[in-house]
Every structure is written in C-alpha cells, then in structure tokens.
Design a protein around this motif. Structure first.
Motif, short mmCIF file in Angstrom:
data_model
loop_
_atom_site.label_atom_id
_atom_site.label_comp_id
_atom_site.label_asym_id
_atom_site.label_seq_id
_atom_site.Cartn_x
_atom_site.Cartn_y
_atom_site.Cartn_z
N GLU A 6 78.65 8.15 26.94
CA GLU A 6 78.80 9.33 26.07
C GLU A 6 80.18 9.98 26.26
O GLU A 6 80.83 10.36 25.30
N SER A 51 71.62 26.44 31.82
CA SER A 51 71.41 26.64 30.39
C SER A 51 70.98 28.07 30.15
O SER A 51 70.17 28.60 30.89
N ARG A 52 71.59 28.66 29.11
CA ARG A 52 71.26 30.06 28.86
C ARG A 52 70.17 30.18 27.81
O ARG A 52 70.03 29.33 26.98
N CYS A 58 70.91 25.72 23.39
CA CYS A 58 71.30 26.84 24.23
C CYS A 58 72.48 27.58 23.60
O CYS A 58 73.17 27.06 22.72
N ASP A 101 70.15 11.55 24.24
CA ASP A 101 70.52 11.98 25.59
C ASP A 101 71.58 13.08 25.52
O ASP A 101 71.55 14.06 26.26
N TYR A 102 72.53 12.90 24.59
CA TYR A 102 73.59 13.91 24.40
C TYR A 102 72.98 15.25 23.99
O TYR A 102 73.28 16.30 24.58
N ARG A 162 71.07 17.45 26.54
CA ARG A 162 71.86 18.30 27.44
C ARG A 162 72.24 19.63 26.80
O ARG A 162 72.71 20.55 27.48
N LEU A 163 72.10 19.73 25.49
CA LEU A 163 72.44 20.98 24.80
C LEU A 163 71.22 21.89 24.64
O LEU A 163 71.32 23.00 24.12
N ARG A 164 70.06 21.41 25.09
CA ARG A 164 68.83 22.17 24.89
C ARG A 164 68.59 23.16 26.01
O ARG A 164 68.87 22.87 27.16
N PRO A 165 68.03 24.32 25.68
CA PRO A 165 67.78 25.33 26.72
C PRO A 165 66.75 24.84 27.73
O PRO A 165 66.72 25.31 28.86
N HIS A 207 66.77 22.01 29.01
CA HIS A 207 67.40 21.06 29.92
C HIS A 207 67.68 21.72 31.27
O HIS A 207 68.41 22.68 31.37
N SER A 260 69.37 21.22 34.83
CA SER A 260 70.25 20.36 35.63
C SER A 260 69.55 20.04 36.94
O SER A 260 68.93 20.91 37.54
N ARG A 261 69.64 18.76 37.32
CA ARG A 261 68.95 18.39 38.55
C ARG A 261 69.92 18.43 39.73
O ARG A 261 71.10 18.21 39.57
#
Lengths: 199, 199
Positions: A157, A198-199, B147, B187-188, B191-194, B196, B198-199
């Motif tokens: 990506e 994420s906000r 987000c 997948d891209y 990552r833009l979703r609220p 999501h 982060s691990r």
C-alpha cells in the motif's frame, strides 16, 4: 561532428547523456535517432553505430534509467521509521534530479505496456521495490515504531501511495511541491504508528 | 475501403473505435495515422480527413478517454464508506474494460508530459478526482464511518494510493488480481476507520 572522436567508452558516455537529455525533455515518444544525434551534435550515422532499432534504443534507455536510479546516494542509513521514511523520500520527485528521473520512469510505461519483455522487467522492478519496503516495515515493527500487521500488505500500500504521489507530483508540480509531498508522506506514516489514536 | 461509407457521424464513431483499439493494444506510441487506418480497414486518406497532425490525434484520443471514463456507470450510489469504496473501485482495473481504460491513461502520460496543454488538462483531471474523493471522505466522516482529520489530505493520499495501485496492477496483472486489489483497498480503508485500533 563538432568535436574530435574520443575513445569508444567516452563516446558511449556521450550517447547515454544524450539519450537521457532527450528523455528528460521529450519522453520516450521523442526518443528518436534524429533527436539523439541532434543532442550529441553528431550525425545520425554515429547514433545508428550504437543502435540497430528503436526497440534497442528504448531498451538501452530503460537500462540507463535503472542504473542511474541504483547509483543515486540513498538519503540515510538509519533504522526503524526514519529508514522507511527515507526510502520513500528517495522515490519521490523532491528535487530537480529525481523529478527528471521520475518523469522518465512515467514516460517509459507507455513503451513497457506495448512490449511483454519490457513490461516483465518493469513488473520485476516494482516487485523489488515492494520487497525493499517490506523489509523496512518489518524492521520498524520490530522496534515498535510501526504497529503490527501484515508487513507485505502495508508495504504494498505504501509503495502504491508513493507511485501515485509521484505521478501526481510530476504531472502537477504546482500543487505538489516537495514540502507538500513530504507532509502527505508524514501524514500517511503517522497512521501506521502505534501511537496513532483514531479520533 | 472494405465497406460502404456511412454518414459523417457514423464515420466519426468508426474513427473513435479504431483510435481506442490502437491505444488499447499499442498505446499512444503506436497511435499513428497508418495504424488507425489499418484498424478501420480504410485508407490513410480517410484518417487524414479527420486529423491534421499527430498532436490532433493525441488530443482527440485524450478527449475520447475522458468521455469514455465519464460515461461509465458508477458502481453504487450508497452513502458513507461504501460510497467512498465504490468510487475508488470505479478507478481500479478490476475488469477487462477498466483495465483497457487504465492502460490507455497510463500510456497517455508520456505525451502529456511533453506538451504543456495536455499536462495542464491531466493535472486538472486529477485535481477533480481528489475533489470528488474529498467530498466522499467528508460525507463518511459526517456519519462517523471514517475517523476525523483533514479530509483533503486523506483524499489526496487515497487518490495517490489508487493511482499507484492502478500502475502496479496494469504493469503486473499476475500479482494484482481484482481480488488482491480490493483486499489492498479494504486494508487501506480499515486504517481510516474510527473502529481501527492500533495494535
């Protein structure tokens, strides 16, 4: 011819430089024996001494492009996220030299798509690029600078993002200055960091 | 000529179809009066009746490309994230028709970069693309499917990602099937979703 004949290697260097200049200005479409000769201030006979066909010229130009890309000094040798950032910055058209190189890459796709061998070479080059980014993503994940996840997916990506940004920046330099490109890259990478909430 | 002369509009349609077929196979580099005539099973005289110069042919081909892109049926009219996903899927080479269109777009960049007017037209087209995605990002943010954050920045990055993915998929179809392209997009977008984390 305007100047004395050098030895064979010098002359090959002149041809390479002339091919590069023609590509930088007129792209692969403008890469003709006549244009190369004009750039060298030589006769077309000198050029045909080196190239038997248009396809040979294009193949030579692609090799030249690859060897020029390989010999460019990478930005930094740091680890983790800085190494990943630097690798992408090395791809982007952030200065005149890399803008020329990227302009030539983009212009090569037209020919590559019409010739299976050239297309395979290009596919291999981009697969290598994804491979390099994958290793850097994995290294950054190891030192917890990037969040976990499928490194190859993330690298693919990121590679697509870089490639598309190159196209946009070369076609529309007024709206994609070096500063703007880097800030897009920073924003992109920020979303891959474990500290990103994420906000 | 192998068949009776139709009226002027029919004939223009034949020219458009022939130009498109040549572009799909040989790209802009292969777009010559002779190639168009061969495709139309007509004389070069018929083609020169429509085009005065190579540049005119290229301009016509670019307009044709744009009008073909505009008239393609978009995937869905849904709101929020599905609308954004569909808009990007409409750009990607997921089937034969869109692969041909994207192959032609990519091949057009060589000519566009050698001609300031064509380059400006391209820059404007891509700016329009970013604009459209920005509106969709904003709409998805409003219904909390994406987000918060700078919608234009997010749209520009997504547009770059899509453009680069198109280049990779067209150059290397074996490694970028429709399924793989869509899973990269999913997948891209994830990552833009609220939701999501982060691990």
């Amino acid at each position: 011819m305007g100047r004395p004949k050098g030895n064979h290697e010098d002359r090959r260097g002149d041809v390479a430089e002339a091919v590069w200049q023609v590509l930088a200005t007129d792209g692969f479409n403008g890469l003709t024996i006549r244009a190369i000769a004009r750039q060298m201030q030589a006769t077309t006979g000198v050029v045909t001494h080196y190239f038997g066909s248009k396809r040979e010229i294009v193949g030579y130009a692609l090799d030249l492009l690859e060897s020029r890309s390989r010999t460019r000094q990478p930005r930094t040798a740091a680890d983790g996220l800085p190494a990943l950032r630097s690798a992408v910055m090395d791809m982007l058209p952030l200065d005149a030299e890399s803008t020329t190189a990227n302009r030539v890459w983009i212009s090569s796709w037209d020919h590559a798509l019409a010739d299976p061998q050239f297309q395979r070479d290009h596919a291999r080059r981009y697969a290598d690029g994804v491979e390099r980014l994958t290793a850097l993503v994995q290294a950054a994940q190891k030192c917890a600078a990037l969040c976990a996840g499928d490194a190859r997916l993330m690298a693919t990506e990121l590679h697509s993002f870089a490639l598309g940004l190159i196209v946009q920046a070369v076609l529309d330099p007024a709206n994609y200055s070096a500063v703007q490109q880097v800030s897009l890259l920073e924003d992109y990478l920020a979303r891959l960091r474990p500290t990103h909430l994420s906000r």
